[in-house]
Design a protein around this motif. Sequence first.
Motif, PDB file in Angstrom:
ATOM      1  N   ASP A   5       6.483 127.724  72.209  1.00  0.00           N
ATOM      2  CA  ASP A   5       7.401 128.048  71.110  1.00  0.00           C
ATOM      3  C   ASP A   5       8.841 128.064  71.599  1.00  0.00           C
ATOM      4  N   ILE A   6       9.061 128.767  72.736  1.00  0.00           N
ATOM      5  CA  ILE A   6      10.429 128.928  73.254  1.00  0.00           C
ATOM      6  C   ILE A   6      11.035 127.557  73.569  1.00  0.00           C
ATOM      7  N   ASN A   7      10.235 126.696  74.232  1.00  0.00           N
ATOM      8  CA  ASN A   7      10.756 125.355  74.567  1.00  0.00           C
ATOM      9  C   ASN A   7      11.129 124.584  73.311  1.00  0.00           C
ATOM     10  N   ALA A   8      10.236 124.663  72.310  1.00  0.00           N
ATOM     11  CA  ALA A   8      10.485 123.924  71.071  1.00  0.00           C
ATOM     12  C   ALA A   8      11.714 124.482  70.352  1.00  0.00           C
ATOM     13  N   LEU A  18      12.688 135.218  71.497  1.00  0.00           N
ATOM     14  CA  LEU A  18      12.888 134.243  70.411  1.00  0.00           C
ATOM     15  C   LEU A  18      14.378 134.150  70.073  1.00  0.00           C
ATOM     16  N   ASN A  19      14.971 135.326  70.006  1.00  0.00           N
ATOM     17  CA  ASN A  19      16.393 135.430  69.688  1.00  0.00           C
ATOM     18  C   ASN A  19      17.258 134.701  70.698  1.00  0.00           C
ATOM     19  N   HIS A  20      16.945 134.932  71.970  1.00  0.00           N
ATOM     20  CA  HIS A  20      17.714 134.282  73.032  1.00  0.00           C
ATOM     21  C   HIS A  20      17.530 132.779  73.027  1.00  0.00           C
ATOM     22  N   ALA A  21      16.336 132.345  72.602  1.00  0.00           N
ATOM     23  CA  ALA A  21      16.087 130.901  72.597  1.00  0.00           C
ATOM     24  C   ALA A  21      16.865 130.210  71.483  1.00  0.00           C
ATOM     25  N   GLY A  22      17.370 130.999  70.513  1.00  0.00           N
ATOM     26  CA  GLY A  22      18.202 130.377  69.479  1.00  0.00           C
ATOM     27  C   GLY A  22      17.795 130.719  68.054  1.00  0.00           C
ATOM     28  N   VAL A  23      16.764 131.597  67.907  1.00  0.00           N
ATOM     29  CA  VAL A  23      16.325 131.978  66.565  1.00  0.00           C
ATOM     30  C   VAL A  23      17.338 132.961  65.965  1.00  0.00           C
ATOM     31  N   ASP A  24      17.719 132.756  64.708  1.00  0.00           N
ATOM     32  CA  ASP A  24      18.710 133.647  64.092  1.00  0.00           C
ATOM     33  C   ASP A  24      18.077 134.953  63.614  1.00  0.00           C
ATOM     34  N   GLU A  25      16.842 134.853  63.155  1.00  0.00           N
ATOM     35  CA  GLU A  25      16.196 136.049  62.599  1.00  0.00           C
ATOM     36  C   GLU A  25      14.700 135.974  62.847  1.00  0.00           C
ATOM     37  N   VAL A  26      14.107 137.109  63.201  1.00  0.00           N
ATOM     38  CA  VAL A  26      12.649 137.157  63.361  1.00  0.00           C
ATOM     39  C   VAL A  26      12.116 138.062  62.254  1.00  0.00           C
ATOM     40  N   THR A  57      12.424 130.193  83.250  1.00  0.00           N
ATOM     41  CA  THR A  57      13.375 129.325  82.560  1.00  0.00           C
ATOM     42  C   THR A  57      14.119 130.079  81.459  1.00  0.00           C
ATOM     43  N   ASP A  58      13.394 130.913  80.684  1.00  0.00           N
ATOM     44  CA  ASP A  58      14.073 131.590  79.571  1.00  0.00           C
ATOM     45  C   ASP A  58      15.074 132.630  80.075  1.00  0.00           C
TER      46      ASP A  58
END
Length: 399
Positions: free
Chosen positions: A68-71, A101-109, A248-249
Motif C-alpha cells: 500500500d505504502i509503495n503504491a 499512510l499519512n507520511h506516504a502522502g495520504v491526505d485523510e485516513v 524505506t518509509d
Amino acid sequence: MKMKSKSILVISPEQSVWDAIENAVSDTPDVRVDTEASTLSQINGKAVKMASDYDVVLFQTSDDGDADINAIQALAKDRANGTVLVAMADDDISLSQARALNHAGVDEVLPISMIGAEIADQIVKIDRASQAAATNAAPLGKIIAVAQARGGAGSTTVAVNLADQLQGRNKSRVPAKPGKVALVDLDLQFGTVGSFLDMDEQDTLLQLALDGTIPDATFLGQSMTTMHNGLSVLAAPSKFAPLDSLRTDQVAAILDTLRQSHEYVIVDLPRALVGWIEAIIERADELIIVTDISVSSVRHSRRLIDFFTIDNVTLPIQIVVNHEKKPLMQSSLHREAAKALERKLDHWLPHDPNAANAASDKGKPLSSVAPRSPLTKAVARLAKTTKADFQTASSKLNS
Ligand SMILES: Nc1ncnc2c1ncn2[C@@H]1O[C@H](COP(=O)(O)OP(=O)(O)OP(=O)(O)O)[C@@H](O)[C@H]1O
Ligand SMILES: [Mg+2]
C-alpha cells in the motif's frame, strides 16, 4: 485534464463499499463516482495516470501495508495539484499505521465504517482544505544526494561544505536559528559528518532504526543539531546499526519532512546500495557523484549512474572531480572519462591538503577555517552553480 464536475475514484474490491459511497453522494449535484474493483497496489501503474484526472481518490487499504505504502507514494508523487487522497482503513487501524499512510502522502485516513452518511461532507471538507493548501503551499526544498566513486573520494567533504556554502555565513556572534539547509548523513554505519563538524554524538537515526517509528517535524526539529550559521544536521549514529535496520518509509519521511521546511536537503549517501536508497533517489532533484579520473573510479561512477537512472531516467547528475584543479585544456584521459560517463566534467575541486586538514583538525567547515583557500573557493563555485541550475530549472517550469 481536469473534469468540470467533482469526480471521485473509488478503489476497492468490495461492491458494498462502492454502493455506500454512491448512495452517500447521490444527492450531491455534479458528482461523478467511478469505481475500480481492485486494490491500490494491484493497479499501481494505471492508478497513477487515473488519479490525476480525479478530484478525490478513495482507496481501501489492504493487508499488505508495505505494498500500500509503495503504491501511495507512487500515486502521491504523480498526482495533479489538488487531487485528494483518502484511505479507507479498518476500524482498528493503529495510530502508527495511520501515520505511515499519512507520511506516504495520504491526505485523510477514514475508518471504513464511516464511509456512509458522512462521506459527502468529508469529501467537501478535505477538498477545500487541500485546494487552499495547494494554493498557499511553499515550494518543496531541493534534495541533493551525494555519492562517492570509491571510499575516501571526498563525498563527505562535498556534502558538508556544499551544505555550509548553501546555508551561507552568519556574521553575528549570536547563533542563527535553524535555517534553510538540512544536512543528513545516511552513511549509517561509517558516516563522518558528525566528526567533520565536531558534533556531540547523535543517535537519532539509531533510535529510529531500533524503535521503527516514522519521524515527524517535531521529532526531527528536536533531534537535529543547528550549527552557528543555522545549518541543521542529522548525523549518523556513533554506534553500529545494521544497514537494513532503517526502512524505506522512515527514510522517505525524513526527507519529505525536511524538504517542507528547508530550501535544500543534502544527503550523504552510504557506499552500499541498500534498499532504502530508492526512497532518496525517487525524491532527489540532483545526484552528485564525487570521483577522480582513475579508470576504476570512472567505471564505478558509470555503474552508479546506470543504477540510479534505471527508474529515474531524468535525474540530473553532476560529476565532481576531486583532487584536481580545473584544467585549462582537458587531456585525453579527461575526455575519455567524460565520454564513459556521458557527461561533461564541469566541477573540479583542487587537491588542497592544507585546507582539508585544517577543517578536519578543527571540526569546522572549510569556509570558517580556510575561507580563501582554493578548495573553499571551488566548493563555493559548486554551490553557486547548483543554486543557479535550480533557479534556471524552476523559471523554465514557470514560463
Ligand atoms: N580536495 C581535497 N584535497 C585534500 N584532501 C581532501 C580533499 N577532499 C577530501 N580530502 C580529504 O580526504 C579524506 C577523505 O575525504 P571524505 O571523508 O570527504 O571522503 P568520503 O568519500 O566521504 O570517504 P568515506 O569513504 O570515508 O565516506 C578526508 O581526510 C578529507 O579531508
Ligand atoms: Mg564519507
